[in-house]
Design an enzyme around this catalytic site. Sequence first.
Site, PDB file in Angstrom:
ATOM      1  N   LYS A 121       0.792  -1.110   0.034  1.00 23.87           N
ATOM      2  CA  LYS A 121      -0.029  -0.027   0.088  1.00 23.87           C
ATOM      3  C   LYS A 121       0.799   1.440  -0.133  1.00 23.87           C
ATOM      4  CE  LYS A 121      -2.653   3.274   2.728  1.00 23.87           C
ATOM      5  NZ  LYS A 121      -2.519   3.720   3.882  1.00 23.87           N
ATOM      6  N   ASP A 139      -6.893   1.418   1.249  1.00 22.98           N
ATOM      7  CA  ASP A 139      -6.654   1.892   2.572  1.00 22.98           C
ATOM      8  C   ASP A 139      -7.957   1.240   3.203  1.00 22.98           C
ATOM      9  OD1 ASP A 139      -8.739   3.778   1.884  1.00 22.98           O
ATOM     10  OD2 ASP A 139      -7.550   5.103   3.090  1.00 22.98           O
TER      11      ASP A 139
END
Length: 211
Positions: A121, A139
């Site tokens: 991420k 997220d």
Amino acid sequence: MTKKEKVQFVIDTLENIYPETPIPLDHKDPYTLLIAVLLSAQCTDVRVNTITPLLFSRADNPYDMIKLSVEEIKEIIRPCGLSPMKSKGIYGLSKILIEKHNGEVPQDFTALEALPAVGHKTASVVMSQAFGIPAFPVDTHIHRLMYRWGLTNGKNVVQTEKDAKRLFPKELWNKLHLQIIYYGREYSTARNWNIENDIIYKTIGRKNLKK
């Protein structure tokens, strides 16, 4: 609505609400963005933006960062949480950037994810927001909303990212992932969710979801 029509509704609605998408983490270059993203794990962007000026006044590049000790870094970033792990990661990745990348943040997923404390991420955010390379960082907001909207099965963030990349045009990924984050924070929160204000969920979402 077909899935294609739902996807287009999401795109149109988000573009109408958020025509501009400023990056929520304050930074001046790829290195300071990388550090800010690393600090944002389990910490709000607002808090990160209060801590990074203190850190970057001491060290805003890898060469100055490794002049600090891990303990010094830890004390500065303590309010962001997970400071023992994050401070080691910041020091370690700074050292590797100097030794392997001439002090520059690499524009490469594999190289980024090989850095200490940098996961997929974080690498995706840097690739997207620092270098403009198409990526779709997922997220908690994006994971939650994609499930509520019936665009993923919600099993894990890996699957959610695959579904997002499959459904949305590649040229929109970098802006769209920020638009979804902003929408999630304002209209489709995890707690105290007001469904009446959530126009996308009301139009295309899974029915009978609990608040």
